[in-house]
Design an enzyme around this catalytic site. Structure first.
Site, PDB file in Angstrom:
ATOM      1  N   ASP A 107      13.969  -4.030 -15.977  1.00  0.00           N
ATOM      2  CA  ASP A 107      14.563  -5.261 -17.428  1.00  0.00           C
ATOM      3  C   ASP A 107      13.123  -5.057 -17.738  1.00  0.00           C
ATOM      4  O   ASP A 107      12.306  -4.304 -17.783  1.00  0.00           O
ATOM      5  CB  ASP A 107      15.317  -6.284 -16.559  1.00  0.00           C
ATOM      6  CG  ASP A 107      15.613  -7.316 -17.700  1.00  0.00           C
ATOM      7  OD1 ASP A 107      16.544  -6.670 -18.620  1.00  0.00           O
ATOM      8  OD2 ASP A 107      15.455  -8.052 -17.800  1.00  0.00           O
ATOM      9  N   HIS A 289      23.816  -4.115 -15.295  1.00  0.00           N
ATOM     10  CA  HIS A 289      22.779  -4.268 -15.416  1.00  0.00           C
ATOM     11  C   HIS A 289      21.678  -4.794 -13.245  1.00  0.00           C
ATOM     12  O   HIS A 289      20.027  -4.128 -13.642  1.00  0.00           O
ATOM     13  CB  HIS A 289      22.335  -5.189 -16.434  1.00  0.00           C
ATOM     14  CG  HIS A 289      20.745  -5.439 -16.753  1.00  0.00           C
ATOM     15  ND1 HIS A 289      20.057  -4.858 -17.426  1.00  0.00           N
ATOM     16  CD2 HIS A 289      20.048  -6.855 -16.761  1.00  0.00           C
ATOM     17  CE1 HIS A 289      19.016  -5.246 -17.556  1.00  0.00           C
ATOM     18  NE2 HIS A 289      19.099  -6.278 -16.996  1.00  0.00           N
TER      19      HIS A 289
END
Length: 318
Positions: A107, A289
């Site tokens: 991320d 994610h």
């Protein structure tokens, strides 16, 4: 699920004008690998990778980056730009006496690692990016571009255009926000108006399944209850500054790289990745994610296989 008490004890390291809370394993090993977390995360998000990498012969270095955990939280927004964030990692290598290392980022951590490879190429011998592919710079500053395409309520834009508004909501609903954020197998739903992170913080019923146990989640909740969210959101508030800082930098990442996507992540794959990262291997895992927390064994296998292949391909040194 892992026991938080099994995670290494931290040390405090002074680097680049700040202090970083750093967790380590495999100090006796000579091959450094640095793991860089994303948002809203913590070094603890790498809990499944640390023992596997240490057992494979790596000195695993896992900082809480500036703005997170017990690391320094400078007040100035500009203290969180890519020069400062990458400078912290370079100084961490200097502290340990390493010329270079493999850097792994998820991320926002991936954004920093990509930037580090551009700004300090001699300090990076390989890149592993999870979720976020290399972001090409383009002709328009990133926030302006996002606002034009995604509107003023897109959370990147909102964080920049309405500073402090989302921070206050997340601070008020810390445990609920993090419980709602760290989910997997969420049902698909149509886009809704409004600011997604504020809505997530206020939602009383989480969707999907939890990514981690209550004890694991408590580590994140405790950290953000102590720090608040502003210092970590300040990373977002430097995107256009980063765009300017990278204007005259060679945009090609020349180090070998592994890109790991979550096939159900909302972040799309890059169609032009190989143009900017020519020596890249791409793989996808059946998850959302939170890749290394949702699929820890598969993530470890992908990283270790790539590291082993790179080691085997390297010419032997005399």
């Amino acid at each position: 699920m892992s026991d938080p008490t099994d995670f290494p004890e931290p040390t405090t390291v002074s680097v680049n004008g700040v202090e970083l809370e750093v967790f380590e394993a495999g100090r006796e090993n000579a091959k450094p690998i640095v793991l860089c977390h994303g948002w809203p995360e913590h070094a603890f998000s790498w809990r499944h990778q640390v023992p596997a990498l240490a057992a494979a012969g790596y000195h695993v270095i896992v900082p809480n980056q500036r703005g997170y955990g017990n690391s320094s939280r400078p007040a100035e927004v500009t203290a969180y730009d890519i020069e400062h964030l990458s400078g912290d990692l370079v100084a961490l290598l200097d502290h340990h006496g390493y010329e270079d290392a493999t850097f792994v980022g998820h991320d926002w951590g991936a954004f920093v690692v990509w930037g580090l490879a551009l700004l300090h190429p001699d300090r990076v011998n390989g890149v592993v990016a999870l979720s976020l592919p290399y972001q090409e710079r383009g002709e328009v500053p990133w926030i302006d571009s996002m606002e034009a395409v995604l509107g003023p309520d897109f959370y990147f834009v909102h964080f920049n255009r309405q500073p402090g508004v989302a921070d206050a909501v997340l601070d008020e609903h810390t445990a609920q926000f993090l419980r709602n954020a760290f989910r997997k197998d969420e049902p698909s739903k149509p886009p809704r108006p409004g600011m997604a992170m504020i809505d997530l913080a206020r939602a009383e019923t989480p969707l999907g399944e939890p990514v981690m146990s209550e004890d694991e989640l408590a580590v994140f909740v405790s950290a953000f209850a102590s720090t608040g969210f502003t210092s970590s959101i300040n990373w977002y508030r430097n995107l256009d500054r980063n765009w300017r800082l990278l204007a005259d930098v060679d945009p090609v990442v020349r180090q070998p790289a592994l890109m790991i996507y979550g096939d159900r992540d909302t972040i799309p794959r890059s169609e032009r990745l190989a143009e900017f990262v020519p020596d890249v291997e791409v793989t996808g895992l059946d998850c959302g994610h939170w890749i290394q927390q949702e699929k820890p064994d598969e993530t470890n296998r992908a990283i270790l296989t790539w590291l082993d292949q790179r080691a085997a391909a390297r010419p032997a040194t005399r």
